[in-house]
Motif scaffolding. Structure first.
Motif, PDB file in Angstrom:
ATOM      1  N   SER A  65      77.782  44.151  59.509  1.00 11.51           N
ATOM      2  CA  SER A  65      76.824  45.037  58.742  1.00 11.51           C
ATOM      3  C   SER A  65      76.984  46.401  59.375  1.00 11.51           C
ATOM      4  CB  SER A  65      75.555  44.493  58.917  1.00 11.51           C
ATOM      5  OG  SER A  65      75.258  44.563  60.334  1.00 11.51           O
ATOM      6  N   ILE A  70      76.664  36.296  57.464  1.00 13.24           N
ATOM      7  CA  ILE A  70      76.999  37.599  57.755  1.00 13.24           C
ATOM      8  C   ILE A  70      77.959  37.595  58.491  1.00 13.24           C
ATOM      9  CG2 ILE A  70      76.003  39.708  58.070  1.00 13.24           C
ATOM     10  CD1 ILE A  70      75.122  38.797  55.666  1.00 13.24           C
ATOM     11  N   VAL A 109      73.656  51.592  53.225  1.00 13.86           N
ATOM     12  CA  VAL A 109      73.799  50.269  54.163  1.00 13.86           C
ATOM     13  C   VAL A 109      74.844  49.440  53.331  1.00 13.86           C
ATOM     14  CG1 VAL A 109      72.662  48.356  54.911  1.00 13.86           C
ATOM     15  CG2 VAL A 109      71.606  50.271  54.684  1.00 13.86           C
ATOM     16  N   ALA A 112      72.224  36.254  61.470  1.00 10.71           N
ATOM     17  CA  ALA A 112      71.929  37.739  61.561  1.00 10.71           C
ATOM     18  C   ALA A 112      70.365  37.944  61.343  1.00 10.71           C
ATOM     19  CB  ALA A 112      72.463  38.355  60.431  1.00 10.71           C
ATOM     20  N   TYR A 154      67.645  46.540  55.517  1.00 11.53           N
ATOM     21  CA  TYR A 154      68.777  45.715  55.224  1.00 11.53           C
ATOM     22  C   TYR A 154      68.331  45.024  53.929  1.00 11.53           C
ATOM     23  CZ  TYR A 154      72.009  47.376  58.609  1.00 11.53           C
ATOM     24  OH  TYR A 154      72.495  48.040  59.641  1.00 11.53           O
ATOM     25  N   THR A 155      67.348  44.726  53.482  1.00 13.93           N
ATOM     26  CA  THR A 155      66.534  43.864  52.551  1.00 13.93           C
ATOM     27  C   THR A 155      67.236  43.911  51.244  1.00 13.93           C
ATOM     28  OG1 THR A 155      64.273  43.739  53.477  1.00 13.93           O
ATOM     29  CG2 THR A 155      64.610  42.862  51.154  1.00 13.93           C
ATOM     30  N   GLU A 172      68.556  39.546  63.247  1.00 11.98           N
ATOM     31  CA  GLU A 172      67.849  40.449  63.525  1.00 11.98           C
ATOM     32  C   GLU A 172      68.143  41.626  62.019  1.00 11.98           C
ATOM     33  OE1 GLU A 172      72.180  40.842  63.756  1.00 11.98           O
ATOM     34  OE2 GLU A 172      70.698  39.327  64.434  1.00 11.98           O
ATOM     35  N   LEU A 173      68.951  41.023  61.202  1.00 11.17           N
ATOM     36  CA  LEU A 173      68.994  41.941  59.755  1.00 11.17           C
ATOM     37  C   LEU A 173      67.784  41.476  58.902  1.00 11.17           C
ATOM     38  CD1 LEU A 173      72.688  42.118  59.158  1.00 11.17           C
ATOM     39  CD2 LEU A 173      71.682  43.740  60.422  1.00 11.17           C
ATOM     40  N   LEU A 218      71.060  42.750  51.633  1.00 12.36           N
ATOM     41  CA  LEU A 218      71.224  41.315  51.913  1.00 12.36           C
ATOM     42  C   LEU A 218      71.068  40.788  50.577  1.00 12.36           C
ATOM     43  CD1 LEU A 218      69.649  40.786  55.252  1.00 12.36           C
ATOM     44  CD2 LEU A 218      71.832  40.777  54.742  1.00 12.36           C
ATOM     45  N   ASN A 276      64.826  43.498  59.591  1.00 10.12           N
ATOM     46  CA  ASN A 276      64.974  44.711  59.473  1.00 10.12           C
ATOM     47  C   ASN A 276      64.910  45.264  57.884  1.00 10.12           C
ATOM     48  OD1 ASN A 276      65.566  47.608  59.341  1.00 10.12           O
ATOM     49  ND2 ASN A 276      67.336  47.432  60.804  1.00 10.12           N
ATOM     50  N   VAL A 330      76.763  45.258  54.095  1.00 12.36           N
ATOM     51  CA  VAL A 330      76.772  44.138  54.514  1.00 12.36           C
ATOM     52  C   VAL A 330      78.003  43.292  54.073  1.00 12.36           C
ATOM     53  CG1 VAL A 330      74.443  43.876  55.138  1.00 12.36           C
ATOM     54  CG2 VAL A 330      74.965  43.297  52.915  1.00 12.36           C
ATOM     55  N   SER A 350      75.115  50.777  58.828  1.00  8.21           N
ATOM     56  CA  SER A 350      74.374  51.778  58.080  1.00  8.21           C
ATOM     57  C   SER A 350      74.780  53.187  58.670  1.00  8.21           C
ATOM     58  CB  SER A 350      72.931  51.465  58.143  1.00  8.21           C
ATOM     59  OG  SER A 350      72.446  51.809  59.538  1.00  8.21           O
TER      60      SER A 350
END
Length: 442
Positions: free
Chosen positions: A35, A32, A18, A350, A359-360, A352-353, A363, A356, A20, A37
């Protein structure tokens, strides 16, 4: 960091790689910008690169996708450190003082730098976390400007096998030609993004359910106290399902769509594919989840903080999304369990990221990034301009000088006849020749 620049984080997970890209303002809030993946396939196992060439190719592709989205070139990136060999150990640094001179930031920084040099045999020191300070044996929250005869710093070092870093360098720096701006322990970065200060103070167990590993991080009184990695994860469950006669893709799909643990695990929500025996599927899933959960509970007991986790268990990671896991885990551990939510105070877009779990960690890396990752393009060098050498006249005799003054046209005639032609005259002819060939009329 330059206002026009940006920061980049890359998390190499067992299931996905992933990336970002964002921009941090003066207040530290991140926006952001892009991004991406891509599947890890088999190049990453247990969070560690195993196939260097394949990983390098995937990282190049990831970087290219991010660059295409932003129109900017990436020169460096922050990367996550993970792997089943990671663990946290205690390390103390002691410094003697005269009991009169006030303690300064420089003194504490020198102690931290010394802690960073500590490297246990066969391991690499990947992170030195915030210490507790003791002055003459007494705990002190803020030792600056205080005096003491003995200053003690109690650090937590996150250590792991050297091949974690070595393989990152070979794949990212050597082959993908991307400089590594910094190494950050993935679970620590994720914890910084999702945990409230109240959770860290009162005590919590952060569980990262990944594809290859499950990582336990225990916080108490604001500090990381314990870390342990269990070499089992979501991909282990998928392999168990494959033993029922499914290919990998189908096993992963059925796990996500129908997988459930707990009392109601055999109650279908919606239509079930005729290829799936729901009872057999969830029996396999729960057997493996039991093994993972029991290992986590045992590690919590071994940490010595099992009875100090007032905030309970907080889950992150893709494998934490399984239906029924919150209630089932809480029942087994006899602790409150909840899924983590990334804090919007750090990232202003972002959404939605942030929702999810994939993406933790990536980020979280951006919270610690402070170096501009934009590639500096060198201006093309101008082609050298040819300057003809200045002719040097040969010294004349006195008679020749007098003759040249009295008969100047005689010299020109000789040059025209090809006699006594100077070097300057030669370049003049070349210039005129070029002008004749490429005149405006043509």
């Amino acid at each position: 960091m330059e206002q026009a620049g940006f920061i980049v984080g890359i998390d190499l997970g067992t299931s996905k790689i992933v990336g970002v890209l964002g921009r941090k303002n003066e207040q530290g809030v991140i926006s952001i910008l892009a991004s991406e993946s891509i599947p890890s396939d088999s190049c990453v196992k247990y969070g560690v690169i195993y196939n260097i060439d394949e990983a390098a190719g995937k990282i190049k592709k990831l970087i290219s996708l991010l660059e295409n989205k932003t129109g900017k070139k990436i020169g460096k990136a922050y990367v996550s450190i993970a792997g089943k060999s990671l663990r946290a150990i205690e390390h103390n640094e002691t410094k003697l003082s005269d009991g009169i001179t006030p303690i300064t930031f420089a003194i504490l920084d020198s102690m931290e730098q010394q802690a960073k040099l500590n490297k246990p045999d066969f391991f690499t020191n990947y992170s030195v976390l915030a210490p507790e300070y003791y002055l003459d044996g007494k705990h002190e929250e803020d030792p600056i400007e205080k005096t003491a005869s003995t200053i003690e710093g109690r650090y937590r070092l996150v250590i792991g096998r050297p091949n974690i870093k070595n393989n990152l360098v070979k794949s990212i720096t050597d082959k993908a030609q991307i400089e590594i701006a910094g190494y950050l322990v993935g679970p620590v970065a994720a914890g910084a993004l999702v945990l409230d200060e109240a959770d860290r103070q009162t005590g919590c167990a952060l569980i990262d359910f990944g594809a290859g590993t499950t990582t336990l991080s225990i916080y108490k009184d604001g500090l990381l106290r314990y870390m342990s990695v269990i070499p089992l994860g979501g991909r282990t469950i998928t392999k168990d399902i494959q033993a029922l006669g499914f290919v990998h893709e189908s096993a992963e799909t059925y796990k996500i769509r129908y997988g459930k643990v707990g009392k109601d695990k055999n109650k279908a929500e919606g239509n079930v594919s005729p290829d799936v025996d729901l009872r057999e599927l969830n029996k396999v899933i729960q057997l493996r989840q039991d093994e993972i959960i029991l290992n986590v509970i045992n590690q919590i007991k071994l940490s010595g903080y099992g009875d100090q986790l007032e905030a309970g268990i907080i889950m992150i990671g893709g494998a934490s999304q399984m239906n029924g896991l919150i209630d089932y885990f809480s029942e087994k551990a006899q602790l409150p369990v909840k899924r983590a939510v990334a804090k919007r105070v750090y990232i202003n877009n972002a959404a939605e990221l942030l929702q999810n779990p994939l993406y933790t960690q990536a980020l979280g890396l951006l919270l610690f990034a402070n170096e501009n990752c934009e590639k500096k393009e060198e201006a093309p060098k101008a082609a050298p301009v040819y300057t003809p050498p200045t002719p040097v006249a040969e010294p004349k005799t006195e008679a020749e000088a007098v003759e040249a003054e009295e008969h100047p046209k005689k010299k020109s005639k000789k040059q025209k006849d090809g006699k006594q032609t100077t070097l300057f005259g030669f370049f003049e002819k070349i210039q005129n020749f070029g002008g004749t060939m490429f005149n405006d009329e043509e």
